[in-house]
Design a protein around this motif. Structure first.
Motif, PDB file in Angstrom:
ATOM      1  N   SER A  67       1.001  -1.257   0.298  1.00  0.00           N
ATOM      2  CA  SER A  67      -0.182  -0.527  -0.030  1.00  0.00           C
ATOM      3  C   SER A  67       0.807   0.900  -0.086  1.00  0.00           C
ATOM      4  CB  SER A  67      -1.111   0.283   1.279  1.00  0.00           C
ATOM      5  OG  SER A  67      -1.603  -0.858   1.408  1.00  0.00           O
ATOM      6  N   LYS A  68       1.915   1.051   0.053  1.00  0.00           N
ATOM      7  CA  LYS A  68       3.175   2.187   0.310  1.00  0.00           C
ATOM      8  C   LYS A  68       3.997   2.115  -0.371  1.00  0.00           C
ATOM      9  CE  LYS A  68       1.605   3.318   4.326  1.00  0.00           C
ATOM     10  NZ  LYS A  68       0.689   4.748   5.471  1.00  0.00           N
ATOM     11  N   HIS A 127      -2.450   0.420  -2.659  1.00  0.00           N
ATOM     12  CA  HIS A 127      -2.391   1.554  -2.246  1.00  0.00           C
ATOM     13  C   HIS A 127      -4.122   2.170  -3.055  1.00  0.00           C
ATOM     14  CE1 HIS A 127       1.838   2.149  -3.256  1.00  0.00           C
ATOM     15  NE2 HIS A 127       1.372   2.599  -3.804  1.00  0.00           N
ATOM     16  N   LEU A 134      -6.488   2.883   0.819  1.00  0.00           N
ATOM     17  CA  LEU A 134      -6.119   3.571   1.656  1.00  0.00           C
ATOM     18  C   LEU A 134      -6.824   4.153   1.162  1.00  0.00           C
ATOM     19  CD1 LEU A 134      -2.005   3.904   1.644  1.00  0.00           C
ATOM     20  CD2 LEU A 134      -3.572   3.186   3.187  1.00  0.00           C
ATOM     21  N   CYS A 190      -0.659  -2.557   6.977  1.00  0.00           N
ATOM     22  CA  CYS A 190      -0.376  -3.252   6.305  1.00  0.00           C
ATOM     23  C   CYS A 190       0.902  -3.891   6.650  1.00  0.00           C
ATOM     24  CB  CYS A 190       0.142  -1.599   5.663  1.00  0.00           C
ATOM     25  SG  CYS A 190      -0.808  -0.554   5.175  1.00  0.00           S
ATOM     26  N   SER A 200      -2.995   4.634   8.580  1.00  0.00           N
ATOM     27  CA  SER A 200      -2.595   2.776   8.308  1.00  0.00           C
ATOM     28  C   SER A 200      -1.614   2.803   9.106  1.00  0.00           C
ATOM     29  CB  SER A 200      -2.444   2.534   7.064  1.00  0.00           C
ATOM     30  OG  SER A 200      -1.134   4.124   6.396  1.00  0.00           O
ATOM     31  N   LEU A 215       1.793   0.001   9.497  1.00  0.00           N
ATOM     32  CA  LEU A 215       2.545  -0.557   9.689  1.00  0.00           C
ATOM     33  C   LEU A 215       3.118  -1.424  10.608  1.00  0.00           C
ATOM     34  CD1 LEU A 215       4.939   1.832   7.541  1.00  0.00           C
ATOM     35  CD2 LEU A 215       4.126   0.164   5.953  1.00  0.00           C
ATOM     36  N   GLU A 269       7.116   5.125   8.399  1.00  0.00           N
ATOM     37  CA  GLU A 269       6.249   6.176   8.262  1.00  0.00           C
ATOM     38  C   GLU A 269       7.151   7.365   9.354  1.00  0.00           C
ATOM     39  OE1 GLU A 269       3.467   5.891   4.819  1.00  0.00           O
ATOM     40  OE2 GLU A 269       2.672   5.456   7.242  1.00  0.00           O
TER      41      GLU A 269
END
Length: 259
Positions: A144-145, A159, A162, A183, A249, A251, A259
């Protein structure tokens, strides 16, 4: 118990991440509808998780089929007494270079991941809006990142989740509905196990090199994310009490992405 008196619907619940989340939710006091394309597998998972059958409801559900999603959601609500949590987890993986990817397979991938998320979300929201709100959880991915070779539709779909979660967070806020995305990194499920020889063939490397040089290369400790790791994140999102945590989100990847 963090989910006492809650009702959850988990898609793709017969195996892997979905089954682990369903099991964790039952342990935390929730009633859980285990929805899966394979009803026999959903029945087996429900019996293993809840031998007495008091807290689970196995459902046959193709998440790309509007009628099945509507009927299955309605049955879960009627049988279990409501719907407080949706975990949109059903997913598939097809590994191929983009230039060789059949259009039919592209559409199938996006249908399972995005159409399925939309249809189950819509059904859940229609109930939640009149019954005190709820928590909608999407199973995203580190993809997704980030992007990886051979996974164009998967990366695109993950993606997209999100954007869907952020929109649901906006539209659902006044009704007490929260939406978030988990994620994970690579989790050793059948979906991931299948990719190891496929990627070894595509890249001309050994299966061990796929694990070491592709799957775990960027983690901080060269460890796979576990089913229990992901289930704990799903409990966290489901049990959080306010809109302070929505449209977000998380991780869960041993530092693969940060992030």
């Amino acid at each position: 118990m963090r989910l006492r008196n809650k009702v959850a619907l988990v898609t793709g619940a017969a195996s892997g991440i979905g089954r682990e989340i369903a099991s964790a939710y039952v342990r935390e006091g929730a009633k859980v509808a285990l929805a899966d394309l394979d009803l026999d597998a959903a029945l087996a998972a429900a019996r293993a998780i809840d031998p007495a059958g008091a807290q689970t409801l196995p459902l046959a559900m193709d998440v790309t089929d509007e009628e099945q999603v509507e009927a299955g959601s309605a049955r879960a609500i009627q049988t279990l007494g409501g719907l407080d949590i949706l975990v949109s987890n059903a997913g598939i993986q097809i590994v191929s270079p983009l230039v060789d990817f059949p259009f039919a397979q592209w559409k199938k991938m996006l249908a399972v991941h995005l159409d399925g998320a939309f249809l189950t979300t819509r059904a859940a929201m229609r109930h939640m809006m009149g019954h005190g709100g709820g928590s909608i959880i999407y199973m995203g991915s580190v993809h997704s990142k980030l992007a990886s070779k051979l996974k164009a539709p998967y990366v695109t779909a993950k993606h997209g989740l999100l954007g869907l979660a952020r929109t649901v967070a906006r539209e659902g806020a006044e009704h007490g509905i929260r939406a978030n995305v988990i994620c994970p990194g690579f989790v050793m499920t059948p979906l991931v196990e299948k990719q190891i020889p496929e990627q070894a063939r595509e890249f001309g490397i050994s299966e061990q090199e796929v694990i070491e040089k592709i799957m775990l290369k960027d983690t901080v400790d060269q460890q796979f994310t576990t089913l229990a790791d992901v289930a704990e994140a799903a409990i966290f999102f489901a049990s959080f009490q306010s809109a302070a945590l929505t449209g977000q989100s998380l991780l869960v990847s041993h530092g693969w992405a940060m992030e």
